[in-house]
Motif scaffolding. Sequence first.
Motif, PDB file in Angstrom:
ATOM      1  N   ALA A   1       0.837  -1.198   0.000  1.00 16.80           N
ATOM      2  CA  ALA A   1       0.000   0.000   0.000  1.00 16.80           C
ATOM      3  C   ALA A   1       0.876   1.254   0.000  1.00 16.80           C
ATOM      4  O   ALA A   1       2.106   1.176   0.098  1.00 16.80           O
ATOM      5  CB  ALA A   1      -0.931  -0.009   1.205  1.00 16.80           C
ATOM      6  N   ALA A   2       0.226   2.402  -0.106  1.00 15.92           N
ATOM      7  CA  ALA A   2       0.949   3.667  -0.243  1.00 15.92           C
ATOM      8  C   ALA A   2       1.911   3.925   0.913  1.00 15.92           C
ATOM      9  O   ALA A   2       2.979   4.510   0.718  1.00 15.92           O
ATOM     10  CB  ALA A   2      -0.053   4.806  -0.383  1.00 15.92           C
ATOM     11  N   SER A   3       1.565   3.471   2.104  1.00 18.31           N
ATOM     12  CA  SER A   3       2.435   3.697   3.275  1.00 18.31           C
ATOM     13  C   SER A   3       3.680   2.816   3.232  1.00 18.31           C
ATOM     14  O   SER A   3       4.602   3.016   4.022  1.00 18.31           O
ATOM     15  CB  SER A   3       1.661   3.373   4.557  1.00 18.31           C
ATOM     16  OG  SER A   3       1.447   1.976   4.637  1.00 18.31           O
ATOM     17  N   GLY A   4       3.657   1.800   2.368  1.00 16.55           N
ATOM     18  CA  GLY A   4       4.746   0.837   2.334  1.00 16.55           C
ATOM     19  C   GLY A   4       4.395  -0.460   3.041  1.00 16.55           C
ATOM     20  O   GLY A   4       5.084  -1.472   2.892  1.00 16.55           O
ATOM     21  N   THR A   5       3.333  -0.418   3.811  1.00 17.54           N
ATOM     22  CA  THR A   5       2.902  -1.622   4.540  1.00 17.54           C
ATOM     23  C   THR A   5       2.395  -2.678   3.558  1.00 17.54           C
ATOM     24  O   THR A   5       1.749  -2.350   2.554  1.00 17.54           O
ATOM     25  CB  THR A   5       1.792  -1.263   5.548  1.00 17.54           C
ATOM     26  OG1 THR A   5       2.304  -0.292   6.455  1.00 17.54           O
ATOM     27  CG2 THR A   5       1.333  -2.487   6.331  1.00 17.54           C
ATOM     28  N   VAL A   6       2.698  -3.929   3.872  1.00 17.83           N
ATOM     29  CA  VAL A   6       2.242  -5.057   3.051  1.00 17.83           C
ATOM     30  C   VAL A   6       1.037  -5.715   3.723  1.00 17.83           C
ATOM     31  O   VAL A   6       1.074  -6.021   4.920  1.00 17.83           O
ATOM     32  CB  VAL A   6       3.378  -6.090   2.865  1.00 17.83           C
ATOM     33  CG1 VAL A   6       2.866  -7.345   2.165  1.00 17.83           C
ATOM     34  CG2 VAL A   6       4.528  -5.451   2.079  1.00 17.83           C
ATOM     35  N   TYR A   7      -0.014  -5.914   2.936  1.00 20.73           N
ATOM     36  CA  TYR A   7      -1.221  -6.583   3.429  1.00 20.73           C
ATOM     37  C   TYR A   7      -1.388  -7.885   2.668  1.00 20.73           C
ATOM     38  O   TYR A   7      -1.117  -7.953   1.462  1.00 20.73           O
ATOM     39  CB  TYR A   7      -2.451  -5.687   3.226  1.00 20.73           C
ATOM     40  CG  TYR A   7      -2.335  -4.398   3.997  1.00 20.73           C
ATOM     41  CD1 TYR A   7      -2.666  -4.347   5.343  1.00 20.73           C
ATOM     42  CD2 TYR A   7      -1.851  -3.233   3.384  1.00 20.73           C
ATOM     43  CE1 TYR A   7      -2.526  -3.171   6.074  1.00 20.73           C
ATOM     44  CE2 TYR A   7      -1.709  -2.055   4.102  1.00 20.73           C
ATOM     45  CZ  TYR A   7      -2.047  -2.039   5.446  1.00 20.73           C
ATOM     46  OH  TYR A   7      -1.901  -0.886   6.170  1.00 20.73           O
ATOM     47  N   VAL A   8      -1.829  -8.908   3.386  1.00 21.90           N
ATOM     48  CA  VAL A   8      -1.924 -10.222   2.763  1.00 21.90           C
ATOM     49  C   VAL A   8      -3.321 -10.802   2.877  1.00 21.90           C
ATOM     50  O   VAL A   8      -4.112 -10.411   3.751  1.00 21.90           O
ATOM     51  CB  VAL A   8      -0.905 -11.203   3.403  1.00 21.90           C
ATOM     52  CG1 VAL A   8       0.516 -10.749   3.145  1.00 21.90           C
ATOM     53  CG2 VAL A   8      -1.170 -11.384   4.897  1.00 21.90           C
ATOM     54  N   GLY A   9      -3.613 -11.734   1.982  1.00 23.91           N
ATOM     55  CA  GLY A   9      -4.893 -12.436   2.029  1.00 23.91           C
ATOM     56  C   GLY A   9      -4.761 -13.794   1.367  1.00 23.91           C
ATOM     57  O   GLY A   9      -3.847 -14.030   0.564  1.00 23.91           O
ATOM     58  N   CYS A  10      -5.664 -14.696   1.736  1.00 23.99           N
ATOM     59  CA  CYS A  10      -5.701 -16.026   1.120  1.00 23.99           C
ATOM     60  C   CYS A  10      -7.152 -16.338   0.771  1.00 23.99           C
ATOM     61  O   CYS A  10      -8.067 -15.685   1.278  1.00 23.99           O
ATOM     62  CB  CYS A  10      -5.135 -17.075   2.072  1.00 23.99           C
ATOM     63  SG  CYS A  10      -5.939 -17.122   3.677  1.00 23.99           S
ATOM     64  N   ASN A  11      -7.343 -17.315  -0.107  1.00 26.60           N
ATOM     65  CA  ASN A  11      -8.729 -17.652  -0.421  1.00 26.60           C
ATOM     66  C   ASN A  11      -9.362 -18.405   0.743  1.00 26.60           C
ATOM     67  O   ASN A  11      -8.713 -19.192   1.441  1.00 26.60           O
ATOM     68  CB  ASN A  11      -8.846 -18.421  -1.743  1.00 26.60           C
ATOM     69  CG  ASN A  11      -7.954 -19.638  -1.855  1.00 26.60           C
ATOM     70  OD1 ASN A  11      -6.887 -19.695  -1.267  1.00 26.60           O
ATOM     71  ND2 ASN A  11      -8.404 -20.623  -2.610  1.00 26.60           N
ATOM     72  N   VAL A  12     -10.628 -18.110   0.971  1.00 22.72           N
ATOM     73  CA  VAL A  12     -11.392 -18.694   2.077  1.00 22.72           C
ATOM     74  C   VAL A  12     -12.664 -19.279   1.491  1.00 22.72           C
ATOM     75  O   VAL A  12     -13.621 -18.535   1.201  1.00 22.72           O
ATOM     76  CB  VAL A  12     -11.722 -17.634   3.158  1.00 22.72           C
ATOM     77  CG1 VAL A  12     -12.474 -18.271   4.322  1.00 22.72           C
ATOM     78  CG2 VAL A  12     -10.439 -16.966   3.669  1.00 22.72           C
ATOM     79  N   GLU A  13     -12.658 -20.584   1.282  1.00 17.76           N
ATOM     80  CA  GLU A  13     -13.818 -21.230   0.661  1.00 17.76           C
ATOM     81  C   GLU A  13     -14.873 -21.562   1.712  1.00 17.76           C
ATOM     82  O   GLU A  13     -14.626 -21.498   2.924  1.00 17.76           O
ATOM     83  CB  GLU A  13     -13.353 -22.480  -0.094  1.00 17.76           C
ATOM     84  CG  GLU A  13     -12.398 -22.112  -1.224  1.00 17.76           C
ATOM     85  CD  GLU A  13     -11.944 -23.294  -2.065  1.00 17.76           C
ATOM     86  OE1 GLU A  13     -12.186 -24.454  -1.672  1.00 17.76           O
ATOM     87  OE2 GLU A  13     -11.335 -23.045  -3.124  1.00 17.76           O
ATOM     88  N   ASN A  14     -16.067 -21.882   1.207  1.00 16.46           N
ATOM     89  CA  ASN A  14     -17.194 -22.198   2.086  1.00 16.46           C
ATOM     90  C   ASN A  14     -17.957 -23.371   1.497  1.00 16.46           C
ATOM     91  O   ASN A  14     -18.017 -23.509   0.265  1.00 16.46           O
ATOM     92  CB  ASN A  14     -18.104 -20.956   2.202  1.00 16.46           C
ATOM     93  CG  ASN A  14     -19.134 -21.116   3.296  1.00 16.46           C
ATOM     94  OD1 ASN A  14     -20.155 -21.784   3.135  1.00 16.46           O
ATOM     95  ND2 ASN A  14     -18.877 -20.506   4.429  1.00 16.46           N
ATOM     96  N   VAL A  15     -18.562 -24.155   2.371  1.00 13.57           N
ATOM     97  CA  VAL A  15     -19.341 -25.293   1.892  1.00 13.57           C
ATOM     98  C   VAL A  15     -20.477 -24.819   0.982  1.00 13.57           C
ATOM     99  O   VAL A  15     -20.906 -25.550   0.077  1.00 13.57           O
ATOM    100  CB  VAL A  15     -19.847 -26.155   3.068  1.00 13.57           C
ATOM    101  CG1 VAL A  15     -20.825 -25.380   3.927  1.00 13.57           C
ATOM    102  CG2 VAL A  15     -20.450 -27.450   2.556  1.00 13.57           C
ATOM    103  N   ALA A  16     -20.965 -23.615   1.214  1.00 18.45           N
ATOM    104  CA  ALA A  16     -21.893 -22.980   0.265  1.00 18.45           C
ATOM    105  C   ALA A  16     -20.989 -22.277  -0.748  1.00 18.45           C
ATOM    106  O   ALA A  16     -20.556 -21.141  -0.544  1.00 18.45           O
ATOM    107  CB  ALA A  16     -22.812 -21.989   0.975  1.00 18.45           C
ATOM    108  N   TYR A  17     -20.635 -22.969  -1.806  1.00 19.82           N
ATOM    109  CA  TYR A  17     -19.534 -22.578  -2.680  1.00 19.82           C
ATOM    110  C   TYR A  17     -19.479 -21.100  -3.078  1.00 19.82           C
ATOM    111  O   TYR A  17     -18.406 -20.499  -3.054  1.00 19.82           O
ATOM    112  CB  TYR A  17     -19.529 -23.439  -3.947  1.00 19.82           C
ATOM    113  CG  TYR A  17     -19.197 -24.899  -3.737  1.00 19.82           C
ATOM    114  CD1 TYR A  17     -18.888 -25.405  -2.484  1.00 19.82           C
ATOM    115  CD2 TYR A  17     -19.199 -25.773  -4.805  1.00 19.82           C
ATOM    116  CE1 TYR A  17     -18.600 -26.748  -2.295  1.00 19.82           C
ATOM    117  CE2 TYR A  17     -18.903 -27.123  -4.632  1.00 19.82           C
ATOM    118  CZ  TYR A  17     -18.605 -27.603  -3.371  1.00 19.82           C
ATOM    119  OH  TYR A  17     -18.305 -28.931  -3.198  1.00 19.82           O
ATOM    120  N   PRO A  18     -20.607 -20.477  -3.472  1.00 18.11           N
ATOM    121  CA  PRO A  18     -20.487 -19.070  -3.925  1.00 18.11           C
ATOM    122  C   PRO A  18     -20.067 -18.099  -2.830  1.00 18.11           C
ATOM    123  O   PRO A  18     -19.710 -16.969  -3.130  1.00 18.11           O
ATOM    124  CB  PRO A  18     -21.906 -18.736  -4.416  1.00 18.11           C
ATOM    125  CG  PRO A  18     -22.576 -20.053  -4.622  1.00 18.11           C
ATOM    126  CD  PRO A  18     -21.966 -20.985  -3.620  1.00 18.11           C
TER     127      PRO A  18
END
Length: 130
Positions: free
Chosen positions: A29-46
Motif C-alpha cells: 500500500a501507499a504507506s509501504g505496509t504489506v497486506y496479505v490475504g488467502c482464499n477462504v472457501e465455504n461449503v456454500a460454494y459461492p
Amino acid sequence: MSLKDAATRVRENAHAPYSGFKVGAALRAASGTVYVGCNVENVAYPEGTCAEAGAIAAMVAAGETELLEAYVIADSPMPVTPCGGCRQKLAEFGAGSVVVTMGTTEGREQVMTLADLLPGAFSADHMAGR
Ligand code: THU
C-alpha cells in the motif's frame, strides 16, 4: 519481507478444502505496509472469497485505500491471473500502472499491469456528475 515471500507464506493459511487450490496475495500500500490475504472457501460454494479480496479487505480495514503493487501465487502450471471480479476490486484501489506479478510455487512468473488485466475498466469517471 518481499511481496513474493508474504504471498507465499499467507498461501499456506488458505482454506480451500473444496477446490484444493490454495492462493496467496500480497499488496504493498501507499504507506509501504504489506497486506496479505488467502482464499477462504465455504461449503456454500459461492460464499467463498479470493485471496486478492482478503488482502484488499485487510488493507482497507487498516485505513489504507491505495495499493502500489500486488503479488498473487498459486500451485498451478502457469501463473494464475486474478478473476474478473478481483480485477475490478484491485482497480478500485490501484492505478492502471500498478504492477501485478503472478507467480507459481515452481517459480514461474508473469508480470502485467492493472490496465493490462482490466482494459476499459468501469471507473468513477463513468459516473461523473453524480
Ligand atoms: N482464487 C483466488 O483466490 N484468486 C485467484 O486469482 C483465482 C482463484 C481462488 C478461488 C477459489 O477458492 C479457488 O481459487 C479456485 O477457484
